[in-house]
Design a protein around this motif. Structure first.
Motif, PDB file in Angstrom:
ATOM      1  N   HIS A 181       0.818  -1.216   0.000  1.00 42.31           N
ATOM      2  CA  HIS A 181       0.000   0.000   0.000  1.00 42.31           C
ATOM      3  C   HIS A 181       0.856   1.273   0.000  1.00 42.31           C
ATOM      4  CE1 HIS A 181      -3.547  -2.423   0.535  1.00 42.31           C
ATOM      5  NE2 HIS A 181      -3.012  -3.006   1.599  1.00 42.31           N
ATOM      6  N   GLU A 182       2.008   1.208  -0.654  1.00 40.66           N
ATOM      7  CA  GLU A 182       2.888   2.378  -0.753  1.00 40.66           C
ATOM      8  C   GLU A 182       2.135   3.569  -1.348  1.00 40.66           C
ATOM      9  OE1 GLU A 182       7.138   2.171  -2.204  1.00 40.66           O
ATOM     10  OE2 GLU A 182       6.226   3.155  -3.934  1.00 40.66           O
ATOM     11  N   GLU A 183       2.365   4.742  -0.745  1.00 43.34           N
ATOM     12  CA  GLU A 183       1.684   5.956  -1.211  1.00 43.34           C
ATOM     13  C   GLU A 183       2.639   7.138  -1.139  1.00 43.34           C
ATOM     14  OE1 GLU A 183      -2.550   7.764  -0.118  1.00 43.34           O
ATOM     15  OE2 GLU A 183      -1.092   8.157   1.462  1.00 43.34           O
ATOM     16  N   LEU A 184       2.630   7.943  -2.180  1.00 46.84           N
ATOM     17  CA  LEU A 184       3.400   9.177  -2.224  1.00 46.84           C
ATOM     18  C   LEU A 184       2.428  10.318  -2.505  1.00 46.84           C
ATOM     19  CD1 LEU A 184       6.411   7.876  -4.324  1.00 46.84           C
ATOM     20  CD2 LEU A 184       6.546   8.666  -1.963  1.00 46.84           C
ATOM     21  N   TRP A 185       2.106  11.079  -1.461  1.00 52.80           N
ATOM     22  CA  TRP A 185       1.176  12.203  -1.627  1.00 52.80           C
ATOM     23  C   TRP A 185       1.995  13.476  -1.801  1.00 52.80           C
ATOM     24  CZ3 TRP A 185       0.266  16.948   0.346  1.00 52.80           C
ATOM     25  CH2 TRP A 185      -0.965  17.549   0.025  1.00 52.80           C
ATOM     26  N   ARG A 186       1.666  14.285  -2.806  1.00 52.02           N
ATOM     27  CA  ARG A 186       2.402  15.509  -3.092  1.00 52.02           C
ATOM     28  C   ARG A 186       1.468  16.715  -3.084  1.00 52.02           C
ATOM     29  NH1 ARG A 186       4.635  11.574  -6.460  1.00 52.02           N
ATOM     30  NH2 ARG A 186       6.910  11.377  -6.331  1.00 52.02           N
ATOM     31  N   GLY A 187       1.960  17.824  -2.560  1.00 50.23           N
ATOM     32  CA  GLY A 187       1.174  19.042  -2.550  1.00 50.23           C
ATOM     33  C   GLY A 187       1.797  20.071  -1.635  1.00 50.23           C
ATOM     34  N   SER A 188       1.090  21.168  -1.376  1.00 46.92           N
ATOM     35  CA  SER A 188       1.585  22.201  -0.475  1.00 46.92           C
ATOM     36  C   SER A 188       1.313  21.799   0.971  1.00 46.92           C
ATOM     37  CB  SER A 188       0.891  23.535  -0.772  1.00 46.92           C
ATOM     38  OG  SER A 188      -0.488  23.450  -0.426  1.00 46.92           O
ATOM     39  N   LEU A 189       1.987  22.466   1.895  1.00 41.85           N
ATOM     40  CA  LEU A 189       1.738  22.192   3.312  1.00 41.85           C
ATOM     41  C   LEU A 189       0.275  22.475   3.669  1.00 41.85           C
ATOM     42  CD1 LEU A 189       4.971  23.596   4.983  1.00 41.85           C
ATOM     43  CD2 LEU A 189       4.133  21.251   5.152  1.00 41.85           C
ATOM     44  N   LYS A 190      -0.267  23.541   3.089  1.00 42.44           N
ATOM     45  CA  LYS A 190      -1.659  23.886   3.366  1.00 42.44           C
ATOM     46  C   LYS A 190      -2.595  22.765   2.911  1.00 42.44           C
ATOM     47  CE  LYS A 190      -5.190  27.409   2.520  1.00 42.44           C
ATOM     48  NZ  LYS A 190      -5.514  28.676   1.809  1.00 42.44           N
ATOM     49  N   LEU A 191      -2.372  22.265   1.705  1.00 40.95           N
ATOM     50  CA  LEU A 191      -3.217  21.183   1.199  1.00 40.95           C
ATOM     51  C   LEU A 191      -3.018  19.893   2.000  1.00 40.95           C
ATOM     52  CD1 LEU A 191      -2.931  21.679  -2.675  1.00 40.95           C
ATOM     53  CD2 LEU A 191      -4.903  22.171  -1.198  1.00 40.95           C
ATOM     54  N   ALA A 192      -1.792  19.695   2.492  1.00 45.05           N
ATOM     55  CA  ALA A 192      -1.509  18.498   3.287  1.00 45.05           C
ATOM     56  C   ALA A 192      -2.323  18.496   4.578  1.00 45.05           C
ATOM     57  CB  ALA A 192      -0.017  18.414   3.601  1.00 45.05           C
ATOM     58  N   THR A 193      -2.451  19.678   5.211  1.00 45.41           N
ATOM     59  CA  THR A 193      -3.241  19.747   6.447  1.00 45.41           C
ATOM     60  C   THR A 193      -4.716  19.458   6.178  1.00 45.41           C
ATOM     61  OG1 THR A 193      -3.627  22.139   6.235  1.00 45.41           O
ATOM     62  CG2 THR A 193      -1.653  21.448   7.440  1.00 45.41           C
ATOM     63  N   GLU A 194      -5.171  19.822   4.992  1.00 43.64           N
ATOM     64  CA  GLU A 194      -6.566  19.576   4.634  1.00 43.64           C
ATOM     65  C   GLU A 194      -6.794  18.115   4.238  1.00 43.64           C
ATOM     66  OE1 GLU A 194      -7.164  22.355   1.501  1.00 43.64           O
ATOM     67  OE2 GLU A 194      -7.112  24.116   2.802  1.00 43.64           O
ATOM     68  N   HIS A 195      -5.768  17.506   3.671  1.00 42.45           N
ATOM     69  CA  HIS A 195      -5.889  16.116   3.224  1.00 42.45           C
ATOM     70  C   HIS A 195      -5.801  15.136   4.396  1.00 42.45           C
ATOM     71  CE1 HIS A 195      -5.544  12.771   0.367  1.00 42.45           C
ATOM     72  NE2 HIS A 195      -4.585  12.281   1.135  1.00 42.45           N
ATOM     73  N   TYR A 196      -4.854  15.405   5.312  1.00 41.00           N
ATOM     74  CA  TYR A 196      -4.648  14.496   6.443  1.00 41.00           C
ATOM     75  C   TYR A 196      -5.277  15.076   7.714  1.00 41.00           C
ATOM     76  CZ  TYR A 196      -1.293  11.971   3.525  1.00 41.00           C
ATOM     77  OH  TYR A 196      -0.708  11.240   2.526  1.00 41.00           O
ATOM     78  N   THR A 197      -6.585  15.105   7.738  1.00 41.43           N
ATOM     79  CA  THR A 197      -7.289  15.581   8.936  1.00 41.43           C
ATOM     80  C   THR A 197      -7.395  14.491   9.992  1.00 41.43           C
ATOM     81  OG1 THR A 197      -9.391  15.003   7.893  1.00 41.43           O
ATOM     82  CG2 THR A 197      -8.631  17.293   7.665  1.00 41.43           C
ATOM     83  N   SER A 198      -7.189  13.250   9.580  1.00 43.22           N
ATOM     84  CA  SER A 198      -7.168  12.123  10.519  1.00 43.22           C
ATOM     85  C   SER A 198      -5.912  11.304  10.244  1.00 43.22           C
ATOM     86  CB  SER A 198      -8.410  11.243  10.358  1.00 43.22           C
ATOM     87  OG  SER A 198      -8.495  10.724   9.041  1.00 43.22           O
ATOM     88  N   SER A 199      -5.543  10.479  11.194  1.00 42.14           N
ATOM     89  CA  SER A 199      -4.298   9.715  11.086  1.00 42.14           C
ATOM     90  C   SER A 199      -4.436   8.564  10.103  1.00 42.14           C
ATOM     91  CB  SER A 199      -3.905   9.171  12.453  1.00 42.14           C
ATOM     92  OG  SER A 199      -3.694  10.223  13.378  1.00 42.14           O
ATOM     93  N   PRO A 200      -3.496   8.458   9.148  1.00 46.74           N
ATOM     94  CA  PRO A 200      -3.510   7.303   8.236  1.00 46.74           C
ATOM     95  C   PRO A 200      -2.848   6.108   8.931  1.00 46.74           C
ATOM     96  CG  PRO A 200      -1.663   8.713   7.724  1.00 46.74           C
ATOM     97  CD  PRO A 200      -2.417   9.395   8.847  1.00 46.74           C
ATOM     98  N   LYS A 201      -2.680   5.049   8.212  1.00 50.55           N
ATOM     99  CA  LYS A 201      -1.983   3.882   8.755  1.00 50.55           C
ATOM    100  C   LYS A 201      -0.599   3.795   8.132  1.00 50.55           C
ATOM    101  CE  LYS A 201      -6.136   1.084   9.558  1.00 50.55           C
ATOM    102  NZ  LYS A 201      -6.843  -0.184   9.241  1.00 50.55           N
ATOM    103  N   GLY A 202       0.333   3.170   8.861  1.00 51.24           N
ATOM    104  CA  GLY A 202       1.640   2.886   8.281  1.00 51.24           C
ATOM    105  C   GLY A 202       2.769   3.784   8.737  1.00 51.24           C
ATOM    106  N   GLU A 203       3.949   3.518   8.171  1.00 53.53           N
ATOM    107  CA  GLU A 203       5.169   4.271   8.471  1.00 53.53           C
ATOM    108  C   GLU A 203       5.227   5.504   7.573  1.00 53.53           C
ATOM    109  OE1 GLU A 203       7.191   3.293  10.881  1.00 53.53           O
ATOM    110  OE2 GLU A 203       6.048   1.480  11.285  1.00 53.53           O
TER     111      GLU A 203
END
Length: 279
Positions: free
Chosen positions: A198-220
């Protein structure tokens, strides 16, 4: 296997998620080691089983036992034993146990060899697409308090690409702190579950990152952050005020200049030059 004389420490990198990433040399080293110092004997035992390596002597060597156990391991090396050092995943010593032991082995001029392999920060960096010529590894940030804020303040003016480790649980909070301390449009790559299914590479601005990760994902998690494109503008008046405060607290010219340099993100030379002009 490396041609190192009897009695040596072997720093062995292990997979960060995909067992196929283990090297032939790493397997050979673990097979021939007299003792394996590991972060978690259960997890390392499972790895050895998957690799077909049996009946190995394991010793727990983690953040809580490193200081106490390093002398015992050094004694084993002096007696002519081959000791393999591993962590749960990746390369020992990189935000993992091992630094104190490696330093002791070097200080005592004992044999040492590195078995390179998987490394989460390097994997995240090269996959990020961000500048790779100059980068800095910060590891895990302090969880809270003044030390955390001071490090974030220093990193805000860091021009090199920044790599930070973070737990999935604390990711949303850390992204908010980064967004508040850095420019909110600064680019970030959130590398999750590297080399795994389930490797994932999410790219974007810090502002968008705070909006995308409003809850904790799983993994390292590994965070790769774009370096600052400009140094913070700090007036000479601000620098002099900070230098005077440091001087009044009893710091020497050198220590005061170093402290103000770190706090304000300016060069030590500029800080020292202004210090010499103080009354």
């Amino acid at each position: 296997m490396s041609e190192v004389a009897e009695g040596a420490l072997f720093i062995v990198s292990t997979p960060i998620g995909n067992l196929s990433d283990v090297s032939k040399r790493a397997i050979e080293t673990l097979e021939t080691a007299d003792l394996i110092a590991c972060e978690d004997t259960r997890r390392t035992g499972q790895l050895l089983q998957l690799l077909g390596i049996q009946k190995k002597k394991l010793i727990r060597f983690d953040a809580h036992t490193e200081f106490k156990k390093k002398s015992k391991i050094v004694s084993q090396i002096k007696e002519g034993h081959k000791v393999a050092l591993v962590t749960d995943a990746g390369t020992p010593g990189i935000s993992d146990p091992g630094e104190q032991l490696i330093r002791e082995v070097v200080d005592q001029d004992l044999n040492l060899s590195v078995i390179p392999g998987a490394s989460a920060p390097l994997a995240a960096l090269v996959a990020s697409g961000l500048p790779m010529k100059r980068w800095v590894m910060e590891g895990f940030l302090p969880r809270k308090g003044k030390e955390r804020q001071e490090i974030l303040k220093r990193l805000a003016s860091e021009e090199r690409t920044i790599i930070i480790f973070e737990s999935a649980k604390r990711l949303p909070e850390t992204l908010v702190d980064l967004c508040q301390s850095f420019e909110e449009e600064r680019e970030i790559v959130v590398a999750r579950e590297l080399t795994k299914i389930h490797e994932e590479l999410w790219r974007g601005s810090l502002k968008l990152a705070t909006e995308h990760y409003t809850s904790s994902p799983k993994g390292e998690i590994v965070l790769v952050i774009e370096g600052s494109s400009h140094k913070a503008s700090v007036s000479d008046e601000q620098i002099i005020k900070a230098l005077r405060k440091a001087k009044d607290s009893g710091l020497s010219a050198r220590d005061a200049s170093n402290q103000v340099s770190r706090d304000l993100g300016i060069s030590r030379g500029k800080a020292y030059g202004l210090y010499t002009d103080l009354d």
